[in-house]
Scaffold this motif. Structure first.
Motif, PDB file in Angstrom:
ATOM      1  N   THR A  48       0.829  -1.201   0.000  1.00 49.45           N
ATOM      2  CA  THR A  48       0.000   0.000   0.000  1.00 49.45           C
ATOM      3  C   THR A  48       0.867   1.255   0.000  1.00 49.45           C
ATOM      4  N   GLU A  49       0.200   2.387  -0.165  1.00 47.90           N
ATOM      5  CA  GLU A  49       0.896   3.672  -0.044  1.00 47.90           C
ATOM      6  C   GLU A  49       1.552   3.796   1.329  1.00 47.90           C
ATOM      7  N   PHE A  53       5.520   4.179   2.308  1.00 44.55           N
ATOM      8  CA  PHE A  53       6.003   5.244   3.195  1.00 44.55           C
ATOM      9  C   PHE A  53       6.855   4.660   4.310  1.00 44.55           C
ATOM     10  N   TYR A  69      -2.512   8.886   5.735  1.00 42.68           N
ATOM     11  CA  TYR A  69      -3.060   8.156   4.587  1.00 42.68           C
ATOM     12  C   TYR A  69      -4.300   7.368   5.022  1.00 42.68           C
ATOM     13  N   THR A  72      -5.679   3.593   3.477  1.00 42.48           N
ATOM     14  CA  THR A  72      -4.670   3.533   2.417  1.00 42.48           C
ATOM     15  C   THR A  72      -5.023   2.512   1.331  1.00 42.48           C
ATOM     16  N   THR A  75      -0.603   0.324  -3.998  1.00 40.36           N
ATOM     17  CA  THR A  75       0.256   0.942  -5.002  1.00 40.36           C
ATOM     18  C   THR A  75       0.211   0.093  -6.275  1.00 40.36           C
ATOM     19  N   ARG A 107      -7.705  -1.632   1.170  1.00 45.15           N
ATOM     20  CA  ARG A 107      -6.563  -2.363   0.623  1.00 45.15           C
ATOM     21  C   ARG A 107      -6.815  -3.869   0.533  1.00 45.15           C
ATOM     22  N   SER A 138      -4.074   5.109   8.409  1.00 48.25           N
ATOM     23  CA  SER A 138      -4.264   4.122   7.348  1.00 48.25           C
ATOM     24  C   SER A 138      -5.191   2.994   7.781  1.00 48.25           C
TER      25      SER A 138
END
Length: 249
Positions: A48-49, A53, A69, A72, A75, A107, A138
């Motif tokens: 995930t984003e 990170f 986020y 989240t 990606t 997600r 998130s």
């Protein structure tokens, strides 16, 4: 740790408003469940984003702060991981699975969509008990009504509109926090509840799409993004008297 039969890892690094809850579909159970042949496939979501990170700025590192986020999403790497897993699932489960239980965080739903592409006849149930422990923004979810619009193929019967951890208590946030953390004891209790629900399910083969904290607590295994592990429910039931504990204390 749980004894498992097979591990399959994806390459891991990194409209109108609908108000009515979708009716629960009939479950397709190919073999009547018995204590000897039931199995579960545990799957962690793709990258995930927030995962990306955390690769750059690990949790607890100097200067760490929640980046905000909320709920989240995957990606492009996470999508690729889930699609790779889809190929493995198709090869290993040519006769399909009986039900897919999915955390309500976006997600995990995205991961299930890609990982189980081609399994369209399989019932998909959103299960709030297997959401991640709320550590960061998130892990704050989206309202059920919004999720129902984005993901109409899922059964949201068991999901309240606002289902993530909240507290009415005044909590003094740490400098890096935006939202209060879910207490470990509440997290463990709901996983104990989920484990009891799982043992009572009638299906022979159950897929579960969830999160690192949930899967680590249930199995003792450290899951990579989009890793899938196939386990006998009989093995899990042997440990049903073992009290679950969080692995990070």
């Amino acid at each position: 740790a749980t004894t498992c039969l097979l591990a399959m890892a994806a390459m891991a690094t990194r409209t109108p408003v609908v108000r009515r809850i979708r009716a629960r579909p009939a479950r397709s159970v190919s073999v009547k469940a018995s204590g000897d042949n039931r199995e579960v496939i545990f799957i962690r979501h793709g990258e995930t984003e927030m995962n990306a990170f955390l690769h750059e700025k690990p949790f607890g590192s100097p200067g760490f702060k929640d980046p905000g986020y909320y709920d989240t999403v995957l990606t492009s790497t996470g999508v690729s991981q889930a699609r790779e897993l889809n190929e493995k699932l198709k090869r290993n489960f040519k006769d399909g699975v009986d039900v897919i239980l999915v955390s309500p965080l976006t997600r995990t739903i995205q991961t299930a969509n890609h990982a189980f592409d081609g399994f369209e006849d399989t019932p998909r149930e959103i299960m709030p008990l297997i959401r991640e422990k709320l550590w960061l923004c998130s892990d704050v979810g989206s309202p059920r009504d919004d999720l129902m619009i984005k993901f109409p193929e899922y059964d949201f019967t068991d999901l309240p509109n606002e289902w993530w951890y909240k507290t009415q208590d005044k909590v003094r946030l740490k400098q890096w926090q935006i939202v209060p953390e879910e207490p470990d004891e509440l997290f463990v209790q709901r996983l104990e509840n989920f484990r009891n629900v799982l043992f009572q399910r009638p299906e022979s083969r159950i897929a579960i799409v969830s999160h690192w904290g949930v899967l680590r607590t249930l199995t003792g295994k450290d899951f990579r993004n989009c890793e899938a592990v196939r386990c006998s429910i009989k093995d899990l039931e042997r440990q049903k008297n073992r009290k679950l504990t969080v692995p990070w204390n």
